[in-house]
Design a protein around this motif. Structure first.
Motif, PDB file in Angstrom:
ATOM      1  N   ILE A   1      25.324 -16.276 -26.331  1.00  0.00           N
ATOM      2  CA  ILE A   1      26.609 -15.994 -25.609  1.00  0.00           C
ATOM      3  C   ILE A   1      26.481 -16.569 -24.636  1.00  0.00           C
ATOM      4  CG2 ILE A   1      28.271 -13.536 -25.468  1.00  0.00           C
ATOM      5  CD1 ILE A   1      27.068 -11.933 -28.616  1.00  0.00           C
ATOM      6  N   SER A   2      27.244 -16.589 -23.864  1.00  0.00           N
ATOM      7  CA  SER A   2      27.783 -16.807 -21.849  1.00  0.00           C
ATOM      8  C   SER A   2      28.609 -15.067 -21.408  1.00  0.00           C
ATOM      9  CB  SER A   2      28.658 -18.140 -22.012  1.00  0.00           C
ATOM     10  OG  SER A   2      27.594 -19.364 -22.710  1.00  0.00           O
ATOM     11  N   ARG A   3      27.277 -15.245 -20.128  1.00  0.00           N
ATOM     12  CA  ARG A   3      27.847 -14.435 -19.537  1.00  0.00           C
ATOM     13  C   ARG A   3      27.549 -14.708 -18.128  1.00  0.00           C
ATOM     14  NH1 ARG A   3      30.019 -10.460 -22.453  1.00  0.00           N
ATOM     15  NH2 ARG A   3      28.624  -9.677 -24.205  1.00  0.00           N
ATOM     16  N   GLU A   4      28.721 -14.022 -16.828  1.00  0.00           N
ATOM     17  CA  GLU A   4      28.652 -15.035 -15.941  1.00  0.00           C
ATOM     18  C   GLU A   4      29.178 -14.069 -14.792  1.00  0.00           C
ATOM     19  OE1 GLU A   4      32.039 -17.531 -13.287  1.00  0.00           O
ATOM     20  OE2 GLU A   4      31.426 -18.357 -15.273  1.00  0.00           O
ATOM     21  N   THR A   5      28.125 -13.465 -14.072  1.00  0.00           N
ATOM     22  CA  THR A   5      28.570 -12.893 -12.717  1.00  0.00           C
ATOM     23  C   THR A   5      30.645 -12.818 -12.342  1.00  0.00           C
ATOM     24  OG1 THR A   5      26.414 -12.603 -11.812  1.00  0.00           O
ATOM     25  CG2 THR A   5      27.968 -11.839 -10.432  1.00  0.00           C
ATOM     26  N   PRO A   6      30.956 -11.341 -11.946  1.00  0.00           N
ATOM     27  CA  PRO A   6      32.558 -11.728 -11.836  1.00  0.00           C
ATOM     28  C   PRO A   6      32.485 -11.609 -10.377  1.00  0.00           C
ATOM     29  CG  PRO A   6      32.099  -9.816 -12.537  1.00  0.00           C
ATOM     30  CD  PRO A   6      31.189 -10.333 -12.450  1.00  0.00           C
ATOM     31  N   PRO A   7      33.772 -12.305  -9.827  1.00  0.00           N
ATOM     32  CA  PRO A   7      33.110 -12.464  -8.210  1.00  0.00           C
ATOM     33  C   PRO A   7      33.925 -11.192  -7.542  1.00  0.00           C
ATOM     34  CG  PRO A   7      35.219 -14.202  -8.993  1.00  0.00           C
ATOM     35  CD  PRO A   7      34.180 -12.801 -10.410  1.00  0.00           C
TER      36      PRO A   7
ATOM     37  N   ILE B   1      23.887 -16.273 -13.087  1.00  0.00           N
ATOM     38  CA  ILE B   1      24.537 -14.637 -11.997  1.00  0.00           C
ATOM     39  C   ILE B   1      24.977 -15.747 -10.791  1.00  0.00           C
ATOM     40  CG2 ILE B   1      22.934 -12.886 -10.731  1.00  0.00           C
ATOM     41  CD1 ILE B   1      20.816 -13.384 -13.607  1.00  0.00           C
ATOM     42  N   LYS B   2      25.596 -15.075  -9.815  1.00  0.00           N
ATOM     43  CA  LYS B   2      26.273 -15.722  -8.479  1.00  0.00           C
ATOM     44  C   LYS B   2      26.268 -14.214  -7.629  1.00  0.00           C
ATOM     45  CE  LYS B   2      29.262 -18.701 -10.848  1.00  0.00           C
ATOM     46  NZ  LYS B   2      30.928 -18.569 -11.210  1.00  0.00           N
TER      47      LYS B   2
ATOM     48  N   ASN C   1      10.311 -20.538  -7.880  1.00  0.00           N
ATOM     49  CA  ASN C   1      10.644 -21.697  -7.446  1.00  0.00           C
ATOM     50  C   ASN C   1      12.005 -22.469  -7.907  1.00  0.00           C
ATOM     51  OD1 ASN C   1       8.576 -21.945  -5.476  1.00  0.00           O
ATOM     52  ND2 ASN C   1       7.640 -22.676  -6.862  1.00  0.00           N
ATOM     53  N   ARG C   2      11.953 -22.143  -9.448  1.00  0.00           N
ATOM     54  CA  ARG C   2      13.338 -23.027 -10.303  1.00  0.00           C
ATOM     55  C   ARG C   2      14.455 -22.489  -9.585  1.00  0.00           C
ATOM     56  NH1 ARG C   2      13.550 -26.735 -13.581  1.00  0.00           N
ATOM     57  NH2 ARG C   2      11.011 -27.784 -14.341  1.00  0.00           N
ATOM     58  N   ILE C   3      13.839 -20.609  -9.706  1.00  0.00           N
ATOM     59  CA  ILE C   3      15.132 -19.835  -8.905  1.00  0.00           C
ATOM     60  C   ILE C   3      15.619 -19.813  -8.233  1.00  0.00           C
ATOM     61  CG2 ILE C   3      16.096 -17.630  -9.184  1.00  0.00           C
ATOM     62  CD1 ILE C   3      13.798 -16.723 -11.445  1.00  0.00           C
ATOM     63  N   LYS C   4      14.745 -19.893  -7.090  1.00  0.00           N
ATOM     64  CA  LYS C   4      15.060 -20.107  -5.741  1.00  0.00           C
ATOM     65  C   LYS C   4      15.718 -21.094  -4.992  1.00  0.00           C
ATOM     66  CE  LYS C   4      11.855 -17.298  -2.801  1.00  0.00           C
ATOM     67  NZ  LYS C   4      12.691 -16.421  -2.762  1.00  0.00           N
ATOM     68  N   ALA C   5      15.450 -22.416  -6.259  1.00  0.00           N
ATOM     69  CA  ALA C   5      16.158 -23.656  -6.118  1.00  0.00           C
ATOM     70  C   ALA C   5      16.908 -23.959  -6.320  1.00  0.00           C
ATOM     71  CB  ALA C   5      15.061 -25.212  -7.035  1.00  0.00           C
ATOM     72  N   SER C   6      17.801 -23.258  -6.765  1.00  0.00           N
ATOM     73  CA  SER C   6      19.986 -22.886  -7.371  1.00  0.00           C
ATOM     74  C   SER C   6      20.413 -22.692  -6.639  1.00  0.00           C
ATOM     75  CB  SER C   6      19.422 -22.075  -8.616  1.00  0.00           C
ATOM     76  OG  SER C   6      18.707 -22.486  -9.792  1.00  0.00           O
ATOM     77  N   GLY C   7      20.473 -21.689  -5.204  1.00  0.00           N
ATOM     78  CA  GLY C   7      20.806 -21.696  -4.350  1.00  0.00           C
ATOM     79  C   GLY C   7      21.438 -20.292  -4.213  1.00  0.00           C
ATOM     80  N   GLU C   8      22.149 -19.899  -4.736  1.00  0.00           N
ATOM     81  CA  GLU C   8      23.865 -18.886  -4.994  1.00  0.00           C
ATOM     82  C   GLU C   8      23.952 -19.165  -5.767  1.00  0.00           C
ATOM     83  OE1 GLU C   8      24.501 -17.082  -2.233  1.00  0.00           O
ATOM     84  OE2 GLU C   8      23.400 -18.430  -0.324  1.00  0.00           O
ATOM     85  N   GLU C   9      23.304 -19.451  -7.127  1.00  0.00           N
ATOM     86  CA  GLU C   9      23.217 -18.459  -8.450  1.00  0.00           C
ATOM     87  C   GLU C   9      22.537 -19.892  -9.353  1.00  0.00           C
ATOM     88  OE1 GLU C   9      26.664 -21.631 -11.190  1.00  0.00           O
ATOM     89  OE2 GLU C   9      27.803 -21.189  -8.861  1.00  0.00           O
ATOM     90  N   VAL C  10      22.440 -19.053 -10.356  1.00  0.00           N
ATOM     91  CA  VAL C  10      21.027 -19.969 -11.313  1.00  0.00           C
ATOM     92  C   VAL C  10      21.600 -18.799 -12.793  1.00  0.00           C
ATOM     93  CG1 VAL C  10      19.939 -17.743 -11.254  1.00  0.00           C
ATOM     94  CG2 VAL C  10      18.944 -19.444 -11.374  1.00  0.00           C
ATOM     95  N   THR C  11      20.965 -20.180 -13.587  1.00  0.00           N
ATOM     96  CA  THR C  11      21.552 -19.819 -14.808  1.00  0.00           C
ATOM     97  C   THR C  11      20.797 -19.092 -15.581  1.00  0.00           C
ATOM     98  OG1 THR C  11      24.188 -21.392 -15.088  1.00  0.00           O
ATOM     99  CG2 THR C  11      23.062 -20.700 -17.013  1.00  0.00           C
ATOM    100  N   MET C  12      20.282 -18.575 -16.336  1.00  0.00           N
ATOM    101  CA  MET C  12      19.404 -18.047 -17.857  1.00  0.00           C
ATOM    102  C   MET C  12      19.234 -17.995 -18.441  1.00  0.00           C
ATOM    103  SD  MET C  12      17.352 -15.845 -13.812  1.00  0.00           S
ATOM    104  CE  MET C  12      15.360 -15.737 -15.032  1.00  0.00           C
ATOM    105  N   LEU C  13      18.713 -18.501 -19.304  1.00  0.00           N
ATOM    106  CA  LEU C  13      18.973 -17.952 -21.029  1.00  0.00           C
ATOM    107  C   LEU C  13      17.398 -17.064 -21.525  1.00  0.00           C
ATOM    108  CD1 LEU C  13      19.693 -18.930 -24.049  1.00  0.00           C
ATOM    109  CD2 LEU C  13      18.226 -20.280 -24.173  1.00  0.00           C
ATOM    110  N   LEU C  14      18.741 -15.746 -21.996  1.00  0.00           N
ATOM    111  CA  LEU C  14      17.917 -14.484 -21.733  1.00  0.00           C
ATOM    112  C   LEU C  14      17.877 -13.925 -23.539  1.00  0.00           C
ATOM    113  CD1 LEU C  14      18.580 -12.753 -18.867  1.00  0.00           C
ATOM    114  CD2 LEU C  14      16.828 -14.137 -18.673  1.00  0.00           C
ATOM    115  N   VAL C  15      16.487 -13.592 -23.792  1.00  0.00           N
ATOM    116  CA  VAL C  15      16.256 -13.021 -24.595  1.00  0.00           C
ATOM    117  C   VAL C  15      16.052 -11.521 -25.228  1.00  0.00           C
ATOM    118  CG1 VAL C  15      16.532 -14.752 -26.609  1.00  0.00           C
ATOM    119  CG2 VAL C  15      14.007 -13.891 -25.940  1.00  0.00           C
ATOM    120  N   ASP C  16      16.838 -10.834 -26.262  1.00  0.00           N
ATOM    121  CA  ASP C  16      15.860  -9.232 -25.699  1.00  0.00           C
ATOM    122  C   ASP C  16      14.612  -8.898 -26.544  1.00  0.00           C
ATOM    123  OD1 ASP C  16      16.802  -8.566 -28.327  1.00  0.00           O
ATOM    124  OD2 ASP C  16      19.100  -7.420 -27.523  1.00  0.00           O
TER     125      ASP C  16
END
Length: 518
Positions: free
Chosen positions: A112-118, A13-14, A75-90
């Motif tokens: 499956i890898s997903r990414e926020t587009p520009p 997520i960016k 804290n981990r999420i905030k430490a990432s700055g402008e983007e963060v990578t998270m492994l999620l499951v429904d």
């Protein structure tokens, strides 16, 4: 439904320059272990990266957060700055892998890898103008639409080349009004700091809603309430170790904001105590530590249990300890506190090891023994002795641990059914588990005085005998002061010894015998 639908998602997520934060809330749910995704804002970076409401977070930036608390994950999420990578499951994917005892990780083939587009911004719009100047007033025709990217970021990559689709000119104006159409104005009434991931508020400032429940084997909640002269409000004093209050994360020095949903900041000490007692065997207290309290005061924010950043902390339920005759609960380890009796030799059980099973077990148990009274059963497997796990110790070492306890010992044991259950679940049995039953030998107090005769222990009866006053001459007669003078002379005369020399009519032989007796 086939296995192919169960795919963990690795979402990168960016942040966008025209969107505040990532656009999702993080929260923990009562009764469920782990951290979960709450509300995901429409048309946000989080939604564009494939994040869904209700997702469980497995990893943050490649680190498994299964054992971390809410603040640590934030804290981990905030430490990432402008983007963060998270492994999620429904929910369904989570259940699928749990049922198969599979540990979810980002290196699995199913991920499956997903990414926020520009996000098309002001600078992004100038570049398409140069490449598509022949379109005149339609410069943004080349970039893919936001909706296309949100549905499938992989397809968006292939659509980055200019395509003369007739629909493109109609979609191009859509991003322009997005900053005004987004729910930004709706966030203004809602204090932005309440979103621990989106807002700028430090992640460690969280009021705690402590849901404290009494335990059947603990007296009270385990905390003191006091007011301080130099501080306004009611504060938490001493918190007992191993208490329901400590288990619910109540801390020394916490200031109480609410009790059972009612604000008590203007309430007297006695009234607060009454409100807590009114809850019966449970109470809910909204509290803040000193730093959090100061932060909210400095920012003029009224603390209440309705704030989304409030963290719920709840006492772990503890099973009711039932009478010894009813302790045959399904799959319940037993912590047996066995104490020797003065009238019984030893604990009353045998210990043996079985080569084919590789453990220490309880053998024969004597009837009416301390071991039997303390809940020990034949064939129980021993897990701990006096708080130490002995599963890898030898027979002699276990015996030494038991003897080291002196006249009492504590043994954590499981029967065959419970042993098989926990092994099948891959669960390590410990005395700290909430389902452990605590059992204890009935105490027997020895008599105050005992005497041992021929090996038999019998009580000694001590009878008090009246002691007579002793005369100066060693006699036991009483010199009564109630006698008259005549009676006293008569008594003294009767006590007077006969002098054989005074009897002139006594023959020599009789005098000789008298002198021999003297």
């Amino acid at each position: 439904m086939g296995d192919e639908v169960y795919h963990p998602r690795l979402c990168t997520i960016k942040k966008w320059p025209d969107f505040a934060g990532y656009g999702f809330n993080l929260h923990a749910e009562r009764g469920r272990a782990g951290q979960y995704i709450g509300k995901v804002d429409d048309e946000s970076p989080a939604q564009a990266a494939g994040m869904k409401e209700g997702d469980r977070i497995v990893e943050v930036n490649g680190v498994n957060i299964g054992n971390e608390n809410h603040s640590q994950v934030v804290n981990r999420i905030k430490a990432s700055g402008e983007e963060v990578t998270m492994l999620l499951v429904d929910t369904e994917t989570d259940k699928y892998f749990k049922d198969r005892k599979m540990v979810i990780a980002n290196d699995m083939d199913e991920v499956i890898s997903r990414e926020t587009p520009p996000r098309p911004g002001a600078g992004d719009e100038e570049e398409p103008e140069v490449t598509t100047s022949e379109h005149g007033s339609e410069p943004p025709a080349d970039p893919p639409s936001y909706n296309d990217v949100q549905r499938d970021d992989e397809r968006a990559e292939s659509e980055r080349t200019p395509s003369p689709e007739p629909e493109e000119p109609e979609r191009i104006p859509t991003p322009e009004p997005e900053p005004e159409a987004e729910p930004e104005p709706e966030r203004i009434p809602t204090p932005e700091p309440v979103l621990p991931v989106v807002a700028d508020r430090p992640s460690h400032y969280h009021p705690r809603l402590c849901y404290i429940k009494k335990w059947p084997d603990f007296q009270g909640y385990g905390f003191n309430l006091h007011s301080e002269k130099d501080k306004n409000g009611q504060h938490i004093g001493l918190v007992d170790a191993g208490s329901p209050a400590e288990d619910a994360d109540l801390r020394i020095g916490d200031r109480i904001i609410e009790v059972n949903g009612d604000n008590i900041e203007g309430t007297s000490h006695q009234e607060v105590i009454a409100k807590i007692k009114a809850g019966g065997d449970e109470t809910k207290m909204l509290v803040v530590d000193e730093d959090t309290d100061q932060f909210y005061k400095n920012n003029g924010i009224q603390i209440s249990s309705d704030l989304p950043e409030v963290v719920l902390c709840e006492t772990t339920p503890r099973a009711q300890t039932t009478p010894r005759a009813q302790t045959d609960m399904t799959y319940a380890p037993r912590l047996c506190h066995i104490m020797k009796w003065h009238d019984f030799n030893g604990y009353g059980f045998n210990l043996h090891a079985e080569k084919e099973r590789g453990a220490q077990y309880i053998g024969k148990i004597d009837d009416n023994s301390p071991a039997q009274d303390g809940g020990l059963r034949e064939s129980d497997r021993i897990i701990e002795v006096n708080g130490i796990n002995i599963e890898n110790e030898t027979h002699a070492q276990v015996i030494s641990r038991i003897k080291a306890g002196g006249d009492e010992t504590r043994m954590l044991v499981v029967d065959k059914a419970a042993d098989a259950h926990y092994k099948s679940q891959g669960i390590t049995v410990t005395s700290s588990m909430p389902e452990v039953l605590s059992l204890q030998t009935t105490r027997r107090t020895p008599p105050p005085m005992v005497t041992v005769t021929n090996g038999d222990t019998q009580p000694t009866r001590v009878e008090a005998k009246p002691s007579a006053p002793v005369q100066a001459n060693g006699g036991s007669d009483v010199l009564s002061m109630n006698l008259s003078a005549a009676e006293m002379r008569a008594r003294l005369q009767s006590k007077k010894r006969n002098d054989p020399k005074q009897k002139s009519n006594m023959d020599f032989r009789s005098k000789y015998e008298i002198f021999q007796k003297m």
